[in-house]
Write a protein that holds these residues in place. Structure first.
Motif, mmCIF file in Angstrom:
data_model
loop_
_atom_site.group_PDB
_atom_site.id
_atom_site.type_symbol
_atom_site.label_atom_id
_atom_site.label_comp_id
_atom_site.label_asym_id
_atom_site.label_seq_id
_atom_site.Cartn_x
_atom_site.Cartn_y
_atom_site.Cartn_z
ATOM 1 N N ASP A 52 49.839 22.485 56.733
ATOM 2 C CA ASP A 52 49.654 23.973 57.293
ATOM 3 C C ASP A 52 48.692 23.744 58.541
ATOM 4 O O ASP A 52 48.797 24.663 59.436
ATOM 5 C CB ASP A 52 48.896 24.855 56.053
ATOM 6 N N THR A 55 50.771 22.431 61.222
ATOM 7 C CA THR A 55 51.603 23.205 61.949
ATOM 8 C C THR A 55 51.048 24.777 62.769
ATOM 9 O O THR A 55 51.655 24.815 63.779
ATOM 10 C CB THR A 55 52.251 23.990 60.640
ATOM 11 N N GLU A 56 49.823 24.919 62.400
ATOM 12 C CA GLU A 56 49.042 25.756 62.979
ATOM 13 C C GLU A 56 48.862 25.546 64.561
ATOM 14 O O GLU A 56 48.914 26.100 65.300
ATOM 15 C CB GLU A 56 47.653 26.242 62.272
ATOM 16 N N ARG A 59 52.554 24.769 66.637
ATOM 17 C CA ARG A 59 53.607 25.895 67.004
ATOM 18 C C ARG A 59 53.232 26.384 68.380
ATOM 19 O O ARG A 59 54.140 26.271 68.897
ATOM 20 C CB ARG A 59 53.620 27.104 65.977
ATOM 21 N N LEU A 62 54.647 23.582 70.652
ATOM 22 C CA LEU A 62 56.168 23.626 70.596
ATOM 23 C C LEU A 62 56.833 24.653 71.494
ATOM 24 O O LEU A 62 57.443 24.532 72.518
ATOM 25 C CB LEU A 62 56.562 23.623 69.139
ATOM 26 N N GLU A 63 56.243 25.884 71.299
ATOM 27 C CA GLU A 63 56.540 26.908 72.071
ATOM 28 C C GLU A 63 56.281 26.796 73.614
ATOM 29 O O GLU A 63 57.207 27.283 74.419
ATOM 30 C CB GLU A 63 56.200 28.297 71.307
ATOM 31 N N GLN A 69 61.142 30.358 68.922
ATOM 32 C CA GLN A 69 60.537 30.519 67.839
ATOM 33 C C GLN A 69 61.234 29.800 66.619
ATOM 34 O O GLN A 69 60.674 29.242 65.510
ATOM 35 C CB GLN A 69 60.023 31.824 67.324
ATOM 36 N N ALA A 72 61.188 25.876 66.686
ATOM 37 C CA ALA A 72 59.876 25.734 66.238
ATOM 38 C C ALA A 72 59.732 25.495 64.918
ATOM 39 O O ALA A 72 59.127 24.670 64.195
ATOM 40 C CB ALA A 72 59.101 26.353 67.124
ATOM 41 N N SER A 73 60.463 26.657 64.256
ATOM 42 C CA SER A 73 60.147 26.923 62.625
ATOM 43 C C SER A 73 60.883 25.866 61.826
ATOM 44 O O SER A 73 60.300 25.117 60.966
ATOM 45 C CB SER A 73 60.498 28.322 62.288
ATOM 46 N N LEU A 76 58.984 22.516 62.338
ATOM 47 C CA LEU A 76 57.614 22.409 61.496
ATOM 48 C C LEU A 76 57.989 22.381 60.161
ATOM 49 O O LEU A 76 57.332 21.638 59.398
ATOM 50 C CB LEU A 76 56.856 23.583 62.076
ATOM 51 N N THR A 128 47.757 18.379 70.796
ATOM 52 C CA THR A 128 47.049 18.896 69.790
ATOM 53 C C THR A 128 45.628 18.165 69.983
ATOM 54 O O THR A 128 44.411 18.675 69.717
ATOM 55 C CB THR A 128 47.570 18.680 68.162
#
Length: 155
Positions: A52, A55-56, A59, A62-63, A69, A72-73, A76, A128
């Protein structure tokens, strides 16, 4: 609460050693030459919590790289499944993300590994830790100052 320690490994042969570099140069050089290692330092970490948190951070990156979206979902969710299927997290668990030319290899502990053939995911994961909005500004700064100061073999 500190939940993991992080390290970036870059092959000796990388042209970035001893150079003042940029985020784009590091992202370009990383595939096939870099790995990111996390070592769990807290018993509070679970597969779900780590997935989580990553992922936060992943996201929006990635976008920003152009994934819609929905795509990306899916990426993830696949990434989260690596952690769900992997061994239970505990203090001392080592997670190695190896940046490969075609994506990312994830190794958890000594016996579990999985492949994600998605270049954007690998780039977003490294971003990141190294882009202007890095999750650890101190770690980001240390990466770039060590690259610039450290020409291998010179003392």
């Amino acid at each position: 609460v500190k939940v993991y320690a992080v390290a970036l490994y870059l092959n000796e042969g990388s042209k970035l050693w001893g150079a003042s570099t940029t985020v784009p140069a590091l992202l370009k050089e990383a595939p096939g030459k870099a790995s990111l290692q996390l070592v769990i330092t807290s018993s509070l970490v679970t597969q779900a919590k780590l997935a989580d948190a990553l992922t936060e951070s992943l996201r929006p990156r990635l976008e920003k790289l152009g994934l819609k979206q929905e795509e990306a979902s899916k990426v993830l969710a696949d990434f989260g499944n690596i952690f769900a299927k992997g061994p239970r997290m505990k203090k001392g668990t080592v997670i190695l993300f190896k940046f490969e030319k075609n994506g990312l290899k994830v190794t958890i502990g000594k016996s579990y590994s999985a492949q994600m053939k998605h270049k954007a995911l690998a780039r977003a994961l490294l971003s990141t830790y190294v882009d202007a909005k890095a999750v650890s500004p101190y770690f980001r700064s240390a990466i770039f100052s060590n690259l610039a100061a450290d020409s291998l073999g010179a003392n």
